[in-house]
Write a protein that holds these residues in place. Structure first.
Motif: not given
Length: 154
Positions: A73-74, A92, A107-108, A111-112, A138, A140, A145, A147
């Motif tokens: 996620l970074d 990114t 990434i968004k 995250i969602n 996502r 985990q 975490t 993507l």
């Protein structure tokens, strides 16, 4: 307008409508296949963590122009089957040919939980961008975490 011209016009309209319908059906099938592929990759990562990465790089996860990729996620790319030398790069700030910030959108979406990103990207071996849609979800594993995504040209 005589009857012959009217029949020709109506026939042309029906052909266009049928073409759009079948294109939509084809796109829905492709989207369903992408979701299934990404869901399977997420499940594998959630079971094995980083130990799943070598398997995701294998040809069994590559389908035509589609493949599964994994980022943290970074934004750091950790699995990229088309070019493993690109792994470890920060994605990114990745943008499409129109300047759309697809790295940030990927990434968004993760995250969602999940989501679709549509953008312009050249097909392999081509210069001119085409529409591409990518499904992101996502995953985990312990405190990590990820993507997970896969895309297709439409």
């Amino acid at each position: 307008m005589n009857k012959t011209k009217l029949v020709v016009v109506i026939s042309m309209v029906l052909v266009v409508v049928a073409g759009l319908f079948f294109q939509g059906q084809f796109e829905n099938k492709q989207k369903t296949e992408l979701v299934t592929l990404v869901d399977q990759a997420v499940q594998l990562i959630e079971e094995k963590g980083e130990n799943a990465f070598p398997e995701l790089r294998s040809s069994s996860w590559v389908h035509n122009d589609s493949y599964v990729f994994v980022w943290g996620l970074d934004g750091i790319r950790v699995v990229y089957p088309p070019d493993p030398s690109g792994e470890g790069k920060n994605m990114t700030d990745l943008v499409d040919s129109d300047g759309k910030p697809i790295g940030q959108l990927f990434i968004k979406a993760a995250i969602n939980g999940s989501g679709w990103v549509e953008y312009m990207w050249p097909k392999p071996g081509e210069i001119t961008p085409s529409i591409k849609i990518t499904y992101i979800k996502r995953a985990q594993y312990l405190n990590q975490t990820y993507l997970v995504g896969s895309g297709v040209y439409i």
